[in-house]
Design a protein around this motif. Structure first.
Motif, PDB file in Angstrom:
ATOM      1  N   ALA A   1       0.862  -1.181   0.000  1.00 24.60           N
ATOM      2  CA  ALA A   1       0.000   0.000   0.000  1.00 24.60           C
ATOM      3  C   ALA A   1       0.898   1.230   0.000  1.00 24.60           C
ATOM      4  O   ALA A   1       1.868   1.299   0.758  1.00 24.60           O
ATOM      5  CB  ALA A   1      -0.918   0.006   1.213  1.00 24.60           C
TER       6      ALA A   1
ATOM      7  N   ARG B   1      -2.741   7.561  -4.143  1.00 26.93           N
ATOM      8  CA  ARG B   1      -2.822   6.334  -3.361  1.00 26.93           C
ATOM      9  C   ARG B   1      -2.840   5.126  -4.295  1.00 26.93           C
ATOM     10  O   ARG B   1      -3.405   5.182  -5.386  1.00 26.93           O
ATOM     11  CB  ARG B   1      -4.070   6.330  -2.486  1.00 26.93           C
ATOM     12  CG  ARG B   1      -5.395   6.441  -3.274  1.00 26.93           C
ATOM     13  CD  ARG B   1      -6.552   6.748  -2.348  1.00 26.93           C
ATOM     14  NE  ARG B   1      -7.849   6.748  -3.008  1.00 26.93           N
ATOM     15  CZ  ARG B   1      -8.377   7.785  -3.631  1.00 26.93           C
ATOM     16  NH1 ARG B   1      -7.698   8.926  -3.696  1.00 26.93           N
ATOM     17  NH2 ARG B   1      -9.576   7.698  -4.194  1.00 26.93           N
TER      18      ARG B   1
ATOM     19  N   TYR C   1      -3.302   0.959  -3.472  1.00 25.99           N
ATOM     20  CA  TYR C   1      -3.457  -0.128  -2.522  1.00 25.99           C
ATOM     21  C   TYR C   1      -3.673  -1.432  -3.276  1.00 25.99           C
ATOM     22  O   TYR C   1      -4.623  -1.561  -4.058  1.00 25.99           O
ATOM     23  CB  TYR C   1      -4.646   0.116  -1.589  1.00 25.99           C
ATOM     24  CG  TYR C   1      -4.705   1.493  -0.969  1.00 25.99           C
ATOM     25  CD1 TYR C   1      -3.547   2.139  -0.532  1.00 25.99           C
ATOM     26  CD2 TYR C   1      -5.923   2.156  -0.813  1.00 25.99           C
ATOM     27  CE1 TYR C   1      -3.604   3.405   0.035  1.00 25.99           C
ATOM     28  CE2 TYR C   1      -5.990   3.416  -0.244  1.00 25.99           C
ATOM     29  CZ  TYR C   1      -4.832   4.035   0.174  1.00 25.99           C
ATOM     30  OH  TYR C   1      -4.888   5.300   0.733  1.00 25.99           O
TER      31      TYR C   1
ATOM     32  N   TYR D   1      -3.694  -6.500  -0.199  1.00 23.94           N
ATOM     33  CA  TYR D   1      -3.072  -5.936   0.990  1.00 23.94           C
ATOM     34  C   TYR D   1      -4.058  -5.936   2.161  1.00 23.94           C
ATOM     35  O   TYR D   1      -5.259  -5.696   2.002  1.00 23.94           O
ATOM     36  CB  TYR D   1      -2.598  -4.508   0.741  1.00 23.94           C
ATOM     37  CG  TYR D   1      -1.984  -3.864   1.961  1.00 23.94           C
ATOM     38  CD1 TYR D   1      -0.694  -4.193   2.364  1.00 23.94           C
ATOM     39  CD2 TYR D   1      -2.707  -2.956   2.731  1.00 23.94           C
ATOM     40  CE1 TYR D   1      -0.132  -3.619   3.503  1.00 23.94           C
ATOM     41  CE2 TYR D   1      -2.155  -2.377   3.858  1.00 23.94           C
ATOM     42  CZ  TYR D   1      -0.872  -2.723   4.241  1.00 23.94           C
ATOM     43  OH  TYR D   1      -0.328  -2.167   5.368  1.00 23.94           O
TER      44      TYR D   1
ATOM     45  N   VAL E   1      -8.130  -0.300   3.412  1.00 25.18           N
ATOM     46  CA  VAL E   1      -6.975   0.154   2.634  1.00 25.18           C
ATOM     47  C   VAL E   1      -6.602  -1.008   1.730  1.00 25.18           C
ATOM     48  O   VAL E   1      -5.679  -1.782   1.996  1.00 25.18           O
ATOM     49  CB  VAL E   1      -5.818   0.565   3.565  1.00 25.18           C
ATOM     50  CG1 VAL E   1      -4.632   1.071   2.753  1.00 25.18           C
ATOM     51  CG2 VAL E   1      -6.282   1.634   4.544  1.00 25.18           C
ATOM     52  N   GLN E   2      -7.311  -1.124   0.611  1.00 20.29           N
ATOM     53  CA  GLN E   2      -7.201  -2.314  -0.225  1.00 20.29           C
ATOM     54  C   GLN E   2      -7.872  -2.060  -1.566  1.00 20.29           C
ATOM     55  O   GLN E   2      -8.883  -1.347  -1.658  1.00 20.29           O
ATOM     56  CB  GLN E   2      -7.881  -3.494   0.492  1.00 20.29           C
ATOM     57  CG  GLN E   2      -7.828  -4.826  -0.234  1.00 20.29           C
ATOM     58  CD  GLN E   2      -8.650  -5.876   0.507  1.00 20.29           C
ATOM     59  OE1 GLN E   2      -9.741  -5.625   0.980  1.00 20.29           O
ATOM     60  NE2 GLN E   2      -8.108  -7.078   0.617  1.00 20.29           N
TER      61      GLN E   2
END
Length: 373
Positions: free
Chosen positions: A101, A121, A123, A127, A141-142
């Motif tokens: 990430a 970002r 991700y 993750y 957060v993926q």
């Protein structure tokens, strides 16, 4: 024995929710180190999280890449640097399976009246970190890449313009989306201070995402179709005195997909009274809402005790009252008491399954005491 999901609401409203109590143990330990030579900060983090029993969600297309097991290790390196008029930052994280990430941002103020921000970002779809928190279109957060740009301009001493544009891409399937998808959202807001007592803002947001046309989570060849949502909001604040402030808000939301258009509206009036010397504070709010269905639901932040988040989804037709009292009898003791109640005049019950209430009114009471030793 394994757990299919992690229940983190902390609620025990039914026999089913009570049956989840004390069924899984989560242990986390780690360390962080950082070094700050002048304007630069460099650091790293190590974190290990263990689950007992192991996590093993039921396999669906959208979660087939999710974490499964009883232990995960995360590493990250981070840095920030101060530059003239702003600063930049970045963090790169990886788990023990080399899923990653990345987030990087730059905040810059070329003048006292202008501020810009840029955040990228990336991700990985696989993750996972139990404690991760970062800007994203979901709570995880993926499985996301995106670029957000923001701008704030003080046009005059009383007039300020702010806004952002965020474009994003999901490289793997999501809930009700059986393939890679993309979207964007844009928000614009104008703040205006009429005088020292009166302030208002007008904001509007528009978002486009993709979803399955056949509304199925099962693996299939399903064309994706856009879903458009947006709202317009007007908020006014007036200080009657140094101790009494009144807020009024009106909001209208739209929801559009390939088969329907849905609308929702909300209005509320709030009074905030603070006793002299800040020993007590009383907030009263009355809300009216009316939406066509759940898709046009409206979220609004509500006053709540410290560390308590209240962001209910209001839909169908009804009204809601909130009352919260905060008392500080001393510098080390603070007491909160909150009462809320929602009334649906056209419904005979609220909720579903074990959480169904056979009434057209549902209420909640929260009490909290903080003692500083």
């Amino acid at each position: 024995v394994f757990a299919t999901s992690l229940i983190t609401t902390g609620l025990h409203r039914s026999l089913k929710e009570l049956s989840y109590k004390d069924k899984i143990t989560v242990q986390s330990y780690g360390a962080t180190a950082e070094f700050s030579p002048g304007r630069i900060t460099i650091g790293g983090t190590f974190l290990k999280t263990q689950f007992n029993p192991p996590i093993n969600p039921y396999e669906k297309l959208y979660n087939i890449l999710n974490f499964r097991g009883n232990e995960i290790t995360n590493f990250s390196i981070f840095s920030s640097v101060q530059i003239p008029g702003g600063y930049g930052w970045t963090e790169f994280a990886m788990d023990h399976k080399r899923n990653y990430a990345l987030i990087a941002g730059l905040l810059n103020s070329p003048s006292s009246a202008v501020t810009t921000i840029l955040i990228y970002r990336d991700y990985s779809p696989s993750y996972y970190s139990y404690h991760a928190f970062a800007i994203s279109e979901s709570y995880k957060v993926q499985n996301e890449r995106g670029l957000l740009t923001g701008l704030s301009v003080m046009l005059t001493r009383k007039l300020t313009f702010t806004g952002y544009f965020d474009v994003f891409y999901f490289p793997w399937a999501r809930y009700n989306v059986n393939g890679p998808s993309s979207g964007y959202d844009v928000l614009l807001q104008v703040n205006y201070s009429i005088n020292r007592r009166t302030f208002f803002y007008v904001s509007g947001k528009y978002e486009v995402k993709q979803t399955n046309k056949n509304s199925s989570d099962e693996p299939s060849i399903s064309p994706l179709t856009p879903v458009n949502t947006g709202y317009v909001r007007l908020h006014l604040r007036y200080a009657i005195s140094s101790n009494l402030t009144v807020d009024a808000r009106g909001e209208h939301k739209i929801y559009q997909n390939y088969i329907k258009n849905s609308n929702g509206s909300l209005a509320y009036l709030q009074a905030n009274y603070r006793l002299p010397y800040g020993t007590a504070n009383l907030i009263l709010r009355y809300v009216l809402f009316n939406t066509d269905d759940y898709d046009s639901r409206i979220y609004t932040y509500e006053p709540a005790p410290l560390y308590v988040l209240r962001l209910p989804a209001l839909y169908y037709s009804g009204n809601r009252i909130i009352a919260m009292l905060r008392v500080s009898p001393s510098e080390k003791i603070t007491i909160w008491f909150r009462y809320s109640s929602t009334f649906y005049p056209e419904r005979q019950y609220i909720g579903s399954n074990e959480n169904r209430v056979f009434s057209n009114r549902v209420s909640e009471i929260i009490g909290q005491i903080r003692i500083i030793l």
